[in-house]
Design a protein around this motif. Sequence first.
Motif, PDB file in Angstrom:
ATOM      1  N   ASP A 293      35.323   4.740  10.100  1.00 49.90           N
ATOM      2  CA  ASP A 293      34.007   4.999  10.701  1.00 49.90           C
ATOM      3  C   ASP A 293      32.982   5.094   9.574  1.00 49.90           C
ATOM      4  O   ASP A 293      32.754   6.171   9.007  1.00 49.90           O
ATOM      5  CB  ASP A 293      34.055   6.286  11.520  1.00 49.90           C
ATOM      6  CG  ASP A 293      32.761   6.542  12.283  1.00 49.90           C
ATOM      7  OD1 ASP A 293      31.719   5.955  11.929  1.00 49.90           O
ATOM      8  OD2 ASP A 293      32.805   7.351  13.239  1.00 49.90           O
TER       9      ASP A 293
ATOM     10  N   ARG B 222      29.987   7.542  10.036  1.00 48.89           N
ATOM     11  CA  ARG B 222      30.368   8.936   9.799  1.00 48.89           C
ATOM     12  C   ARG B 222      30.555   9.208   8.308  1.00 48.89           C
ATOM     13  O   ARG B 222      30.116  10.249   7.793  1.00 48.89           O
ATOM     14  CB  ARG B 222      31.654   9.238  10.568  1.00 48.89           C
ATOM     15  CG  ARG B 222      32.060  10.686  10.548  1.00 48.89           C
ATOM     16  CD  ARG B 222      33.252  10.912  11.457  1.00 48.89           C
ATOM     17  NE  ARG B 222      33.731  12.281  11.358  1.00 48.89           N
ATOM     18  CZ  ARG B 222      34.877  12.713  11.834  1.00 48.89           C
ATOM     19  NH1 ARG B 222      35.682  11.874  12.478  1.00 48.89           N
ATOM     20  NH2 ARG B 222      35.236  13.965  11.693  1.00 48.89           N
TER      21      ARG B 222
ATOM     22  N   TYR C  52      35.772  14.471   6.945  1.00 47.70           N
ATOM     23  CA  TYR C  52      36.221  13.134   7.326  1.00 47.70           C
ATOM     24  C   TYR C  52      36.545  12.316   6.073  1.00 47.70           C
ATOM     25  O   TYR C  52      37.494  11.529   6.055  1.00 47.70           O
ATOM     26  CB  TYR C  52      35.165  12.419   8.175  1.00 47.70           C
ATOM     27  CG  TYR C  52      35.576  11.019   8.542  1.00 47.70           C
ATOM     28  CD1 TYR C  52      36.681  10.798   9.367  1.00 47.70           C
ATOM     29  CD2 TYR C  52      34.893   9.915   8.051  1.00 47.70           C
ATOM     30  CE1 TYR C  52      37.090   9.507   9.694  1.00 47.70           C
ATOM     31  CE2 TYR C  52      35.287   8.620   8.381  1.00 47.70           C
ATOM     32  CZ  TYR C  52      36.386   8.421   9.207  1.00 47.70           C
ATOM     33  OH  TYR C  52      36.793   7.155   9.522  1.00 47.70           O
TER      34      TYR C  52
END
Length: 195
Positions: free
Chosen positions: A12, A15, A96
């Motif tokens: 992602d 993100r 993340y």
Amino acid sequence: MHNVSEIDIDIDYDRLRKEMYDLNVDQFLIENNGQMSIQTIPGTPVEDQLKSGTLSLHYDWDNHDSTDPNSKPKMRDVILDEIDFTEVCDFLKGTYTEEVINIFNEKYGAVRGRYMMMNWKTCLTYHNDKTSRIHLPLVANENCFMIIDEKVEKLHEGITYHVDTTKKHTALNAGRHLRFHMVFCLPSNKDGRTK
């Protein structure tokens, strides 16, 4: 092998990019030679982790005489090895970005991960690395490119690449904005030690 090949992996990028800005990584890079470690040597004190794997592991560029055309860079007092940088920096624990680092470490044995920034209107020396790299272009522009073995290669935002940096290469940002990549080193032999 091609100079550059795409890696089919589900990351992602939005993100990852947002987290980079939310954690003020861009400011750290601006203030610290354009590099920040995301993987460090186990046992490195927290205060040293973000700079521990930056710049050259072999050459002492801080004390290089760039005014003398015959000057060769001196070797660092302590020579480090890419394979030693395996632990996620504490700064990124629970993010993340840590998940992404772990994916590349588990899937490819990726080590010595770094954020790398290129200023606008800049170019690196023409050089060879001991190992190839994985590049995740987070922020780029149409005027960012690499020259590898005298061939121009463009790395686009949101695509993950394997780059053969063992071939003679340079990177350029001929644009008007900063370029940000996440970069990992890939060990060169079975036990992971670079030659």
